[in-house]
Design an enzyme around this catalytic site. Structure first.
Site, PDB file in Angstrom:
ATOM      1  N   GLY A  12     -14.518 -11.697 -16.008  1.00 26.13           N
ATOM      2  CA  GLY A  12     -13.431 -10.708 -15.890  1.00 26.13           C
ATOM      3  C   GLY A  12     -13.942  -9.346 -15.445  1.00 26.13           C
ATOM      4  N   VAL A  14     -14.008  -6.032 -16.938  1.00 28.61           N
ATOM      5  CA  VAL A  14     -14.952  -5.324 -17.822  1.00 28.61           C
ATOM      6  C   VAL A  14     -16.151  -6.197 -18.177  1.00 28.61           C
ATOM      7  CG1 VAL A  14     -15.268  -4.322 -20.123  1.00 28.61           C
ATOM      8  CG2 VAL A  14     -13.218  -3.744 -18.799  1.00 28.61           C
ATOM      9  N   ASN A  34     -12.815 -19.408 -18.549  1.00 24.35           N
ATOM     10  CA  ASN A  34     -12.008 -20.502 -17.993  1.00 24.35           C
ATOM     11  C   ASN A  34     -11.292 -20.062 -16.713  1.00 24.35           C
ATOM     12  OD1 ASN A  34      -9.991 -18.852 -18.911  1.00 24.35           O
ATOM     13  ND2 ASN A  34      -8.879 -20.419 -20.050  1.00 24.35           N
ATOM     14  N   THR A  37      -7.780 -15.582 -15.630  1.00 27.25           N
ATOM     15  CA  THR A  37      -7.520 -14.306 -14.934  1.00 27.25           C
ATOM     16  C   THR A  37      -8.775 -13.771 -14.264  1.00 27.25           C
ATOM     17  OG1 THR A  37      -7.969 -12.955 -16.910  1.00 27.25           O
ATOM     18  CG2 THR A  37      -5.698 -13.665 -16.581  1.00 27.25           C
ATOM     19  N   GLY A  38      -9.936 -14.331 -14.590  1.00 27.47           N
ATOM     20  CA  GLY A  38     -11.192 -13.851 -14.005  1.00 27.47           C
ATOM     21  C   GLY A  38     -11.456 -14.479 -12.649  1.00 27.47           C
ATOM     22  N   ASP A  58     -12.749 -23.116 -21.908  1.00 29.00           N
ATOM     23  CA  ASP A  58     -11.683 -22.401 -22.611  1.00 29.00           C
ATOM     24  C   ASP A  58     -12.164 -22.159 -24.042  1.00 29.00           C
ATOM     25  OD1 ASP A  58      -9.443 -21.608 -24.001  1.00 29.00           O
ATOM     26  OD2 ASP A  58      -8.120 -23.166 -23.177  1.00 29.00           O
ATOM     27  N   TYR A 147       0.246 -10.042 -26.967  1.00 32.12           N
ATOM     28  CA  TYR A 147      -1.078  -9.437 -26.787  1.00 32.12           C
ATOM     29  C   TYR A 147      -1.433  -8.566 -27.997  1.00 32.12           C
ATOM     30  CZ  TYR A 147      -4.760  -6.663 -24.451  1.00 32.12           C
ATOM     31  OH  TYR A 147      -5.946  -6.038 -24.114  1.00 32.12           O
TER      32      TYR A 147
HETATM   33  P1  NAD Z   1      -9.780  -9.583 -17.250  1.00 30.76           P
HETATM   34  O1  NAD Z   1      -8.523 -10.376 -17.216  1.00 30.76           O
HETATM   35  O2  NAD Z   1     -10.366  -9.135 -15.957  1.00 30.76           O
HETATM   36  O3  NAD Z   1     -10.924 -10.385 -18.039  1.00 30.76           O
HETATM   37  C1  NAD Z   1     -10.643 -11.319 -19.066  1.00 30.76           C
HETATM   38  C2  NAD Z   1     -11.471 -12.562 -18.825  1.00 30.76           C
HETATM   39  O4  NAD Z   1     -11.234 -13.490 -19.897  1.00 30.76           O
HETATM   40  C3  NAD Z   1     -11.104 -13.307 -17.525  1.00 30.76           C
HETATM   41  O5  NAD Z   1     -12.277 -13.600 -16.808  1.00 30.76           O
HETATM   42  C4  NAD Z   1     -10.407 -14.578 -18.021  1.00 30.76           C
HETATM   43  O6  NAD Z   1     -10.522 -15.645 -17.110  1.00 30.76           O
HETATM   44  C5  NAD Z   1     -11.113 -14.806 -19.341  1.00 30.76           C
HETATM   45  N1  NAD Z   1     -10.365 -15.622 -20.304  1.00 30.76           N
HETATM   46  C6  NAD Z   1      -9.083 -15.426 -20.732  1.00 30.76           C
HETATM   47  N2  NAD Z   1      -8.744 -16.387 -21.611  1.00 30.76           N
HETATM   48  C7  NAD Z   1      -9.827 -17.206 -21.749  1.00 30.76           C
HETATM   49  C8  NAD Z   1     -10.095 -18.352 -22.520  1.00 30.76           C
HETATM   50  N3  NAD Z   1      -9.174 -18.893 -23.339  1.00 30.76           N
HETATM   51  N4  NAD Z   1     -11.325 -18.921 -22.435  1.00 30.76           N
HETATM   52  C9  NAD Z   1     -12.269 -18.400 -21.623  1.00 30.76           C
HETATM   53  N5  NAD Z   1     -12.063 -17.303 -20.845  1.00 30.76           N
HETATM   54  C10 NAD Z   1     -10.861 -16.707 -20.919  1.00 30.76           C
HETATM   55  O7  NAD Z   1      -9.491  -8.339 -18.222  1.00 30.76           O
HETATM   56  P2  NAD Z   1     -10.353  -7.034 -18.575  1.00 30.76           P
HETATM   57  O8  NAD Z   1      -9.537  -5.848 -18.261  1.00 30.76           O
HETATM   58  O9  NAD Z   1     -11.736  -7.134 -18.033  1.00 30.76           O
HETATM   59  O10 NAD Z   1     -10.390  -7.152 -20.167  1.00 30.76           O
HETATM   60  C11 NAD Z   1     -11.480  -7.784 -20.835  1.00 30.76           C
HETATM   61  C12 NAD Z   1     -11.294  -7.648 -22.337  1.00 30.76           C
HETATM   62  O11 NAD Z   1     -11.247  -6.260 -22.706  1.00 30.76           O
HETATM   63  C13 NAD Z   1      -9.988  -8.274 -22.861  1.00 30.76           C
HETATM   64  O12 NAD Z   1     -10.231  -8.873 -24.118  1.00 30.76           O
HETATM   65  C14 NAD Z   1      -9.070  -7.099 -23.041  1.00 30.76           C
HETATM   66  O13 NAD Z   1      -8.124  -7.300 -24.063  1.00 30.76           O
HETATM   67  C15 NAD Z   1     -10.058  -5.991 -23.433  1.00 30.76           C
HETATM   68  N6  NAD Z   1      -9.488  -4.679 -23.070  1.00 30.76           N
HETATM   69  C16 NAD Z   1      -9.504  -4.239 -21.776  1.00 30.76           C
HETATM   70  C17 NAD Z   1      -8.926  -3.010 -21.461  1.00 30.76           C
HETATM   71  C18 NAD Z   1      -8.921  -2.481 -20.052  1.00 30.76           C
HETATM   72  O14 NAD Z   1      -8.395  -1.378 -19.841  1.00 30.76           O
HETATM   73  N7  NAD Z   1      -9.493  -3.154 -19.084  1.00 30.76           N
HETATM   74  C19 NAD Z   1      -8.338  -2.247 -22.474  1.00 30.76           C
HETATM   75  C20 NAD Z   1      -8.313  -2.743 -23.767  1.00 30.76           C
HETATM   76  C21 NAD Z   1      -8.921  -3.958 -24.076  1.00 30.76           C
END
Ligand code: NAD
Ligand code: UDP
Length: 315
Positions: A12, A14, A34, A37-38, A58, A147
């Site tokens: 993903g 971050v 999985n 969204t990544g 997953d 969420y």
């Molecule tokens: P993102 O969607 O780019 O990354 C999330 C990753 O998790 C993706 O690669 C997705 O494929 C993977 N994923 C989701 N469900 C899964 C599962 N069941 N098994 C395996 N992989 C799974 O989002 P992001 O913005 O990079 O956020 C990453 C984390 O940081 C999240 O937990 C999010 O809640 C937290 N967060 C981010 C922000 C932000 O502003 N970016 C703010 C608060 C919290």
């Protein structure tokens, strides 16, 4: 021997930056994703790098990991509102089953566990700025609840596994973060506005645009995460940039860099928080952490990254 970290959601936005940072610091990294969204492109540069492994899995389904682990960082979850509204059940599962599966792996491996929670656990806050002691104003039945409540459950699970099963745990509450590798179609405001401006489209301002957010550049966040993991205590840390901007001010910042932009007002989504700004006193005092990248500067790299990806054909 090198320390080894499992990063869930490693492909993903971050967490892919975290993979880079831990590898740079000499750790071995096991990214578990999985790809709901990544994207493979976020970690393509790491394929074949010594110490990097990818497990397509997953995390809401129980799984095992071969070999030792020193840390488990749980970042897997849809995070953009358009993603978690498209994947409501998966979001609830990864914040409940996924969190408990990873806490069990941390317990078995005697690894430190870090939970990526969120400022959304404060909901539409009645305290401003938000301190970690604020208990939140969250709807348990609104569209965002899949969420927000999943992350609130995750925090409760972390505290439960700490007290009942002795896992060494940390919790971070991340405020809105932006930077390179956010998808052009991510749906969150910074990427939306930049993509629209680069395409010469009107910027979609939801509501009157006077709601506020605090935007943290991803390298600052990553630095804070490493500090919490290494030196933080077990109570939650807010990690975010206290600079507070209305969405109309964000439009102006983007216009300064891309040129003239037009806006169109669209309906405000239900339960959209009115104001958000972290109080980061705890991270500052305990860890000496504060963001260093101002919005104007962070936008330069994010615009360059999105411009290049759009030119390369990203939708
Ligand atoms: P993102 O969607 O780019 O990354 C999330 C990753 O998790 C993706 O690669 C997705 O494929 C993977 N994923 C989701 N469900 C899964 C599962 N069941 N098994 C395996 N992989 C799974 O989002 P992001 O913005 O990079 O956020 C990453 C984390 O940081 C999240 O937990 C999010 O809640 C937290 N967060 C981010 C922000 C932000 O502003 N970016 C703010 C608060 C919290
Ligand atoms: N927003 C907006 N236009 C967009 C996308 C979002 O005005 O194209 C607003 C949204 O209503 C919210 C703020 O920007 O008030 C931040 O939204 P985002 O989805 O980035 O994050 P979150 O709401 O989860 O903080």
């Amino acid at each position: 021997m090198a320390r080894r970290v499992l990063i869930s959601g490693g492909a993903g936005f971050v967490p892919s930056h975290l993979c880079d940072r831990f590898l740079k610091d000499g750790w071995h990294v096991l990214a578990v994703d999985n790809f709901c969204t990544g994207r493979h492109s976020n970690i393509a540069h790491l394929q074949g790098v010594a110490g990097f492994e990818l497990l397509e899995q997953d995390v809401s389904v129980p799984f095992t990991v071969a070999g030792p682990l020193d840390a488990v960082l749980h970042f897997a979850s849809p995070a953009s509102p358009i993603d978690y509204l498209r994947l409501p059940i998966e979001t609830l599962q990864v914040g409940s089953l996924g969190t408990m599966n990873l806490l069990e792996i941390a317990r078995e491996k005697r690894a430190r566990f870090l939970m990526a929670s969120t400022s959304e656990i404060y909901g539409d806050p009645l305290e401003h700025p938000q301190r970690e002691s604020y208990l939140g104003n969250v709807s348990s039945i609104g569209p965002r609840s899949v969420y927000d409540e999943a992350k609130r459950f995750s925090e409760a699970a972390v505290m439960g596994w700490r007290s009942a099963r002795g896992v060494d745990t940390k919790i971070i509450r991340i405020f809105n973060t932006y930077g390179p590798r956010m998808k052009s179609g991510d749906g969150r405001v910074v990427s939306n506005f930049i993509v629209q401006a680069l395409r010469g489209e009107k910027l979609t301002v939801y509501g009157d645009g006077l709601q506020t957010r605090s935007f943290c550049y991803v390298s600052d966040l990553v630095d804070g995460i490493v500090r919490v993991l290494e030196r933080g205590d077990h109570m939650p840390y807010n990690l975010g940039n206290p600079g507070e901007f209305t969405m109309l001010e964000l439009v102006q910042e983007i216009a300064k860099q891309i040129g003239h932009v037009d806006i169109v007002h669209m309906p405000l989504p239900k339960d959209d928080p009115t104001r958000r700004k972290p109080d980061i006193t705890r991270a500052q005092t305990d860890l000496g952490w504060a963001p260093t990248v101002p919005l104007q500067e962070g936008l330069v790299s994010m615009i360059a990254d999105l411009r290049a990806r759009l030119a390369a054909g990203e939708e």
